[in-house]
Write a protein that holds these residues in place. Structure first.
Motif, PDB file in Angstrom:
ATOM      1  N   VAL A 182       7.666 -38.710  49.198  1.00 28.53           N
ATOM      2  CA  VAL A 182       6.320 -38.144  49.276  1.00 28.53           C
ATOM      3  C   VAL A 182       5.261 -39.067  48.686  1.00 28.53           C
ATOM      4  O   VAL A 182       4.069 -38.807  48.802  1.00 28.53           O
ATOM      5  CB  VAL A 182       6.250 -36.767  48.571  1.00 28.53           C
ATOM      6  N   PHE A 183       5.674 -40.139  48.035  1.00 23.31           N
ATOM      7  CA  PHE A 183       4.699 -41.048  47.415  1.00 23.31           C
ATOM      8  C   PHE A 183       5.365 -42.392  47.173  1.00 23.31           C
ATOM      9  O   PHE A 183       6.545 -42.449  46.821  1.00 23.31           O
ATOM     10  CB  PHE A 183       4.204 -40.455  46.086  1.00 23.31           C
ATOM     11  N   GLY A 184       4.617 -43.472  47.373  1.00 25.78           N
ATOM     12  CA  GLY A 184       5.127 -44.799  47.066  1.00 25.78           C
ATOM     13  C   GLY A 184       3.994 -45.799  46.985  1.00 25.78           C
ATOM     14  O   GLY A 184       3.173 -45.890  47.906  1.00 25.78           O
ATOM     15  N   ARG A 185       3.903 -46.535  45.871  1.00 27.69           N
ATOM     16  CA  ARG A 185       2.801 -47.481  45.714  1.00 27.69           C
ATOM     17  C   ARG A 185       3.073 -48.452  44.575  1.00 27.69           C
ATOM     18  O   ARG A 185       3.866 -48.174  43.680  1.00 27.69           O
ATOM     19  CB  ARG A 185       1.482 -46.736  45.456  1.00 27.69           C
ATOM     20  N   GLN A 186       2.402 -49.615  44.628  1.00 32.30           N
ATOM     21  CA  GLN A 186       2.472 -50.612  43.560  1.00 32.30           C
ATOM     22  C   GLN A 186       1.245 -50.488  42.669  1.00 32.30           C
ATOM     23  O   GLN A 186       0.137 -50.240  43.158  1.00 32.30           O
ATOM     24  CB  GLN A 186       2.513 -52.027  44.150  1.00 32.30           C
ATOM     25  N   TYR A 187       1.410 -50.681  41.354  1.00 29.06           N
ATOM     26  CA  TYR A 187       0.309 -50.631  40.405  1.00 29.06           C
ATOM     27  C   TYR A 187       0.467 -51.749  39.381  1.00 29.06           C
ATOM     28  O   TYR A 187       1.549 -52.320  39.228  1.00 29.06           O
ATOM     29  CB  TYR A 187       0.252 -49.276  39.674  1.00 29.06           C
ATOM     30  N   ARG A 188      -0.622 -52.031  38.681  1.00 26.33           N
ATOM     31  CA  ARG A 188      -0.581 -52.976  37.574  1.00 26.33           C
ATOM     32  C   ARG A 188      -0.399 -52.178  36.288  1.00 26.33           C
ATOM     33  O   ARG A 188      -1.198 -51.310  35.963  1.00 26.33           O
ATOM     34  CB  ARG A 188      -1.870 -53.792  37.481  1.00 26.33           C
ATOM     35  N   VAL A 189       0.666 -52.464  35.549  1.00 28.67           N
ATOM     36  CA  VAL A 189       0.950 -51.789  34.288  1.00 28.67           C
ATOM     37  C   VAL A 189       1.188 -52.865  33.244  1.00 28.67           C
ATOM     38  O   VAL A 189       2.105 -53.675  33.375  1.00 28.67           O
ATOM     39  CB  VAL A 189       2.189 -50.876  34.392  1.00 28.67           C
ATOM     40  N   ASP A 190       0.330 -52.896  32.203  1.00 26.09           N
ATOM     41  CA  ASP A 190       0.427 -53.915  31.158  1.00 26.09           C
ATOM     42  C   ASP A 190       0.427 -55.323  31.745  1.00 26.09           C
ATOM     43  O   ASP A 190       1.168 -56.214  31.304  1.00 26.09           O
ATOM     44  CB  ASP A 190       1.692 -53.707  30.314  1.00 26.09           C
ATOM     45  N   GLY A 191      -0.406 -55.543  32.767  1.00 29.25           N
ATOM     46  CA  GLY A 191      -0.541 -56.868  33.353  1.00 29.25           C
ATOM     47  C   GLY A 191       0.566 -57.258  34.313  1.00 29.25           C
ATOM     48  O   GLY A 191       0.590 -58.387  34.806  1.00 29.25           O
ATOM     49  N   ARG A 192       1.482 -56.331  34.626  1.00 25.38           N
ATOM     50  CA  ARG A 192       2.582 -56.642  35.535  1.00 25.38           C
ATOM     51  C   ARG A 192       2.557 -55.674  36.719  1.00 25.38           C
ATOM     52  O   ARG A 192       2.093 -54.547  36.600  1.00 25.38           O
ATOM     53  CB  ARG A 192       3.940 -56.518  34.822  1.00 25.38           C
TER      54      ARG A 192
END
Length: 248
Positions: A182-192
């Protein structure tokens, strides 16, 4: 500058009304702003002296097509010794806003570059907060060791608040199941870069009832390894994703 109770529509109307140069914004920009779903505003830079008061604000909008549009608001007036009404200017190009800010200060020296990674972070936050699951397809339950499938999903969960013994006992009566992403995505977390995926594992039980497990798979871990978390309901799973991406 920001009213927490102000809707995105009211926010845009106020900005366009106050700006002395709003007529310079292109028709394309104004039309795109008309589809804004959410916004995020922040103070980017400021300059205060005896002769000049200047602040630059960044307003980022999430549009209905999933893209972002940024307006740069320049607010300026006389300094403490020269009180004067504040003037507002709007720009949809960061270079134009930087030139306008430098013009007021007399040079580029105290005018920082306006583009930075926080623009991307604003968009990522807005995207996650506004994201909704796609229209679900009709479920087709498969009879395939469903009770064992539920046991394996629960066993790989690493979160401390995962479903407990009561849920595990209920799922022992599962005889069919259906899995939906139902959901899928890339994000930036702590610069990664970190990937997030949300799955619904729906189970059909012997008494004819249905129940679901909500599985979050992500790589927002200190060493970037894959991690699995499981929850009893979708809302809790989505809140866990928001917490992992540090969206407040």
């Amino acid at each position: 500058m920001s009213d927490p109770y102000e809707t995105t529509e009211q926010h845009l109307e106020r900005l366009l009304r106050c700006a002395l140069n709003s007529f310079e914004l292109s028709d394309v920009t104004v039309d795109r702003l008309g589809t804004a779903l959410a916004h995020s505003s922040s103070l980017h830079s400021s300059h205060h002296s005896s002769v000049l008061h200047r602040e630059t604000y960044r307003h980022t909008y999430l549009l209905s097509d999933g893209t972002a549009l940024t307006l740069w608001e320049l607010v300026h007036g006389g300094g403490r010794e020269l009180p004067a009404p504040l003037r507002h200017e709007l720009y949809d190009d960061e270079g134009d806003a930087q030139i306008a800010a430098a013009r007021l200060a007399g040079s580029f020296r105290d005018t920082p570059a306006l583009g930075d990674d926080s623009l991307r972070e604003d968009l990522e936050a807005l995207t996650l907060l506004m994201s909704v699951p796609p229209a679900p397809l009709p479920r087709t339950y498969a009879r395939d060791n469903s009770a064992d499938h539920a046991r394996r999903v629960l066993r790989r969960a690493e979160n401390g608040d995962r479903p407990g013994a009561r849920t595990a006992g209920l799922l022992r009566t599962a005889f069919a199941h259906h899995i939906t992403q139902v959901f899928g995505r890339q994000y930036r977390v702590d610069g990664r870069d970190a990937g997030f995926t949300l799955y619904e594992h729906a189970f059909l039980l012997l008494d004819g009832s249905e129940t679901s497990l909500w599985e979050v798979e992500h790589t927002a871990t200190p060493d970037g390894r894959h991690m699995c978390e499981v929850y009893d309901d979708e809302q809790t799973a989505r809140l866990a994703m928001e917490d992992r991406t540090r969206i407040c």
